[in-house]
Design a protein around this motif. Structure first.
Motif, PDB file in Angstrom:
ATOM      1  N   SER A 168       0.850  -1.199  -0.053  1.00  0.00           N
ATOM      2  CA  SER A 168       0.165  -0.097  -0.007  1.00  0.00           C
ATOM      3  C   SER A 168       0.865   1.126   0.065  1.00  0.00           C
ATOM      4  CB  SER A 168      -1.003  -0.020   1.319  1.00  0.00           C
ATOM      5  OG  SER A 168      -1.826  -1.046   1.125  1.00  0.00           O
ATOM      6  N   THR A 169       2.122   1.090   0.527  1.00  0.00           N
ATOM      7  CA  THR A 169       2.916   2.556   0.730  1.00  0.00           C
ATOM      8  C   THR A 169       3.095   3.207  -0.498  1.00  0.00           C
ATOM      9  OG1 THR A 169       3.788   1.449   2.582  1.00  0.00           O
ATOM     10  CG2 THR A 169       5.160   3.418   1.730  1.00  0.00           C
ATOM     11  N   PRO A 170       2.604   4.301  -0.935  1.00  0.00           N
ATOM     12  CA  PRO A 170       2.461   4.923  -2.365  1.00  0.00           C
ATOM     13  C   PRO A 170       4.160   5.003  -2.773  1.00  0.00           C
ATOM     14  CG  PRO A 170       1.136   6.070  -0.673  1.00  0.00           C
ATOM     15  CD  PRO A 170       1.807   5.127   0.092  1.00  0.00           C
ATOM     16  N   MET A 373     -21.226  -3.847  13.555  1.00  0.00           N
ATOM     17  CA  MET A 373     -20.288  -4.567  12.954  1.00  0.00           C
ATOM     18  C   MET A 373     -19.169  -3.745  12.281  1.00  0.00           C
ATOM     19  SD  MET A 373     -22.248  -8.159  11.364  1.00  0.00           S
ATOM     20  CE  MET A 373     -20.696  -8.777  11.281  1.00  0.00           C
ATOM     21  N   TYR A 374     -17.858  -3.877  12.695  1.00  0.00           N
ATOM     22  CA  TYR A 374     -16.930  -2.870  11.939  1.00  0.00           C
ATOM     23  C   TYR A 374     -15.614  -3.683  11.527  1.00  0.00           C
ATOM     24  CZ  TYR A 374     -19.624   1.015  14.113  1.00  0.00           C
ATOM     25  OH  TYR A 374     -20.678   1.957  14.398  1.00  0.00           O
ATOM     26  N   ASN A 375     -15.104  -3.483  10.218  1.00  0.00           N
ATOM     27  CA  ASN A 375     -13.769  -4.272   9.777  1.00  0.00           C
ATOM     28  C   ASN A 375     -12.751  -3.220   9.646  1.00  0.00           C
ATOM     29  OD1 ASN A 375     -12.882  -6.659   9.714  1.00  0.00           O
ATOM     30  ND2 ASN A 375     -13.998  -7.273   7.668  1.00  0.00           N
ATOM     31  N   ASN A 376     -11.639  -3.793   9.682  1.00  0.00           N
ATOM     32  CA  ASN A 376     -10.395  -3.211   9.507  1.00  0.00           C
ATOM     33  C   ASN A 376     -10.011  -3.060   8.219  1.00  0.00           C
ATOM     34  OD1 ASN A 376      -9.753  -5.669   9.406  1.00  0.00           O
ATOM     35  ND2 ASN A 376      -8.053  -5.588  10.969  1.00  0.00           N
ATOM     36  N   THR A 377     -11.008  -2.837   7.101  1.00  0.00           N
ATOM     37  CA  THR A 377     -10.712  -3.062   5.887  1.00  0.00           C
ATOM     38  C   THR A 377     -10.793  -1.533   4.961  1.00  0.00           C
ATOM     39  OG1 THR A 377     -12.982  -3.458   5.667  1.00  0.00           O
ATOM     40  CG2 THR A 377     -11.274  -5.399   5.789  1.00  0.00           C
ATOM     41  N   ALA A 378     -10.831  -0.458   5.784  1.00  0.00           N
ATOM     42  CA  ALA A 378     -11.310   0.836   5.148  1.00  0.00           C
ATOM     43  C   ALA A 378      -9.967   1.279   4.090  1.00  0.00           C
ATOM     44  CB  ALA A 378     -11.471   1.910   5.995  1.00  0.00           C
ATOM     45  N   LYS A 379      -8.899   0.879   4.472  1.00  0.00           N
ATOM     46  CA  LYS A 379      -7.705   1.089   3.448  1.00  0.00           C
ATOM     47  C   LYS A 379      -7.107  -0.166   2.745  1.00  0.00           C
ATOM     48  CE  LYS A 379      -5.006   4.388   4.661  1.00  0.00           C
ATOM     49  NZ  LYS A 379      -3.764   5.146   5.258  1.00  0.00           N
ATOM     50  N   THR A 380      -8.024  -0.938   2.128  1.00  0.00           N
ATOM     51  CA  THR A 380      -7.658  -1.959   1.266  1.00  0.00           C
ATOM     52  C   THR A 380      -7.627  -1.238  -0.303  1.00  0.00           C
ATOM     53  OG1 THR A 380      -8.958  -3.296   2.543  1.00  0.00           O
ATOM     54  CG2 THR A 380      -8.320  -4.198   0.359  1.00  0.00           C
ATOM     55  N   ASN A 381      -6.503  -1.749  -0.804  1.00  0.00           N
ATOM     56  CA  ASN A 381      -6.347  -1.227  -2.244  1.00  0.00           C
ATOM     57  C   ASN A 381      -7.021  -2.007  -3.232  1.00  0.00           C
ATOM     58  OD1 ASN A 381      -4.408  -3.111  -2.638  1.00  0.00           O
ATOM     59  ND2 ASN A 381      -2.700  -2.075  -2.179  1.00  0.00           N
ATOM     60  N   ALA A 382      -6.869  -1.790  -4.412  1.00  0.00           N
ATOM     61  CA  ALA A 382      -7.533  -2.307  -5.581  1.00  0.00           C
ATOM     62  C   ALA A 382      -7.074  -3.782  -5.844  1.00  0.00           C
ATOM     63  CB  ALA A 382      -7.506  -1.598  -6.894  1.00  0.00           C
ATOM     64  N   THR A 383      -5.836  -4.065  -5.527  1.00  0.00           N
ATOM     65  CA  THR A 383      -5.141  -5.484  -5.578  1.00  0.00           C
ATOM     66  C   THR A 383      -5.127  -6.398  -4.385  1.00  0.00           C
ATOM     67  OG1 THR A 383      -3.008  -4.448  -5.233  1.00  0.00           O
ATOM     68  CG2 THR A 383      -3.693  -4.704  -7.413  1.00  0.00           C
ATOM     69  N   GLY A 384      -5.981  -5.646  -3.289  1.00  0.00           N
ATOM     70  CA  GLY A 384      -6.325  -6.563  -2.187  1.00  0.00           C
ATOM     71  C   GLY A 384      -5.155  -6.332  -0.938  1.00  0.00           C
ATOM     72  N   GLY A 385      -4.227  -5.312  -1.139  1.00  0.00           N
ATOM     73  CA  GLY A 385      -3.503  -5.174   0.158  1.00  0.00           C
ATOM     74  C   GLY A 385      -4.220  -4.179   1.033  1.00  0.00           C
TER      75      GLY A 385
END
Length: 424
Positions: A168-170, A373-385
């Motif tokens: 994910s790191t730009p 219900m809350y998930n830690n997925t808000a910063k998931t990129n297009a390739t799944g990272g």
């Protein structure tokens, strides 16, 4: 008088042993980066040489031209406060790092000697664990190491990474796109020949203590300079974040790491102090059932510490386990059927409906019924990272604030969630 070996004067002893393999690798996989090094700027050098300096002021970025045994070449020193998994000892021209627990329940430690380029290698140390610093080129096999390089301003020295889709790191994704950094892992398989072709100063990886599956033994057999980073073993969020200082040691970037961690810790403690003011603590369920097993965080784990600091009542907090606990569905339901909030479940669930489509029994949990219900997925990129498991580990104060906002929204009324999102 014994003959002194000087760090950084020549790498031919490493290259000769692998020359036949380097040639074949460069031809077979056409690595444009074969033999490349990420040379430190600001000093003009001849090809293949490190920049040279005459005193300690700039030694953090270059080689020492005239070694003076009375000079302390490390004026900036890491101060370890929360991390328990490593320690560092400073000498005038070298540092000794000990990784105390390289994997869970390890029965051994690893010691590395970091020698300033252009200064003598101390006698009696393991030559296989001598690393010349500052490191000019690094292969980082875990995504958790990448934000460290970015924050320390040395991402330009990254030549190889693990699976690119997970990153994910730009700044790292930019280097992958330009070809300045290459992917050396794909589908859980690491291309050791490609790493040899890069000829890095350092390979940073982790170990789970299983020789049959660990890449670490294979990398050392290939005569690569390898360091085990064991941040994942730390039980506290601040302890994990402080491994930024571990990475900084290889680049002489202790000053930056000390300053950044001080900010992280100050902000984390401020949020935790705010959470101490609550009068009620919601009960929390985490995880989901996978192939018949539901893994919940042990009561002495990283995750349990986050929940406690966020003002939650974690339902397995009385467990003394520092790792996850494998349970069956019925055992979890017996404890957490009436849990107020459900976190960190299957990332494939896009809605509450998909959760019960996966298993109708999930609909019996109160948290599902009450839409909490809350998930830690808000910063998931297009390739799944998922950046929660990358930058998030270096930003525990942000994750903590997310959790406080979920459990006690009245404490942070104007804030937006960063790493967490509500399941629709």
């Amino acid at each position: 008088m014994p003959k002194l070996a000087f760090a950084g004067r020549s790498r031919s002893h490493r290259i000769v042993d692998r020359r036949w393999l380097l040639v074949s690798v460069c031809i077979s996989i056409a690595l444009s980066s074969c033999g490349r090094s990420s040379t430190v700027p600001t000093v003009t050098t001849t090809p293949g040489d490190r920049p040279s300096v005459t005193d300690a002021r700039d030694a953090r970025d270059a080689c020492v031209a005239r070694y003076d045994p009375s000079v302390d070449y490390f004026p900036d020193k890491a101060q370890i406060e929360d991390a328990t998994g490593f320690r560092v000892e400073y000498h005038r021209h070298y540092k000794t790092i000990t990784v105390r627990e390289p994997w869970q329940n390890a029965d051994r430690s690893f010691t590395y000697t970091l020698v300033q380029c252009g200064t003598p290698i101390p006698e009696g140390v393991d030559p296989d664990r001598v690393i010349t610093i500052p490191v000019r080129s690094i292969v980082a096999l875990s995504t958790t190491h990448l934000p460290h390089l970015d924050r320390l301003g040395v991402v330009d020295r990254l030549v190889g990474t693990g699976t690119a889709d997970h990153i994910s790191t730009p700044s790292v994704r930019d280097r992958l796109a330009s070809g300045d950094t290459i992917e050396v892992t794909r589908n859980l398989s690491t291309n050791i020949e490609a790493i040899i072709g890069l000829d890095p100063d350092l390979v940073m990886t982790h170990s789970i203590g299983d020789p049959s599956s660990d890449i670490y033994p294979k990398l050392t057999e290939a005569q690569l300079k390898v360091v085990l980073n064991a941040e994942y073993v730390e039980r506290s969020p601040l302890g994990r974040a402080e491994w930024l200082k571990f990475t900084s040691l290889f680049f002489n970037r202790e000053a930056e790491a000390n300053a950044q961690f001080a900010t992280i810790k100050r902000e984390y403690l401020a949020v935790a102090e705010l959470a101490k003011t609550v009068t009620t603590r919601p009960t929390v369920l985490i995880g989901f059932s996978y192939q018949g097993t539901w893994y919940v965080a042990g009561g002495q784990s990283y995750g349990a510490q986050l929940l406690a600091d966020a003002g939650a009542n974690y339902l397995w907090s009385d467990s003394t386990a520092p790792v996850t606990l494998p349970l069956d569905f019925e055992a979890v339901y017996a404890v957490a059927a009436a849990a107020d909030v459900w976190l960190n479940f299957n990332p494939a669930w896009s809605t509450r409906a998909t959760a019960i489509a996966d298993d109708p029994r999930y609909g019996q949990f109160q948290a599902w019924q009450r839409d909490r219900m809350y998930n830690n997925t808000a910063k998931t990129n297009a390739t799944g990272g998922n950046d929660y498991w990358e930058t998030g580990l270096l930003e525990p104060q942000v994750i903590l604030a997310d959790l406080v906002q979920i459990f006690h929204p009245e404490l942070l009324p104007d804030r937006q969630l960063v790493y967490y999102e509500k399941l629709p």
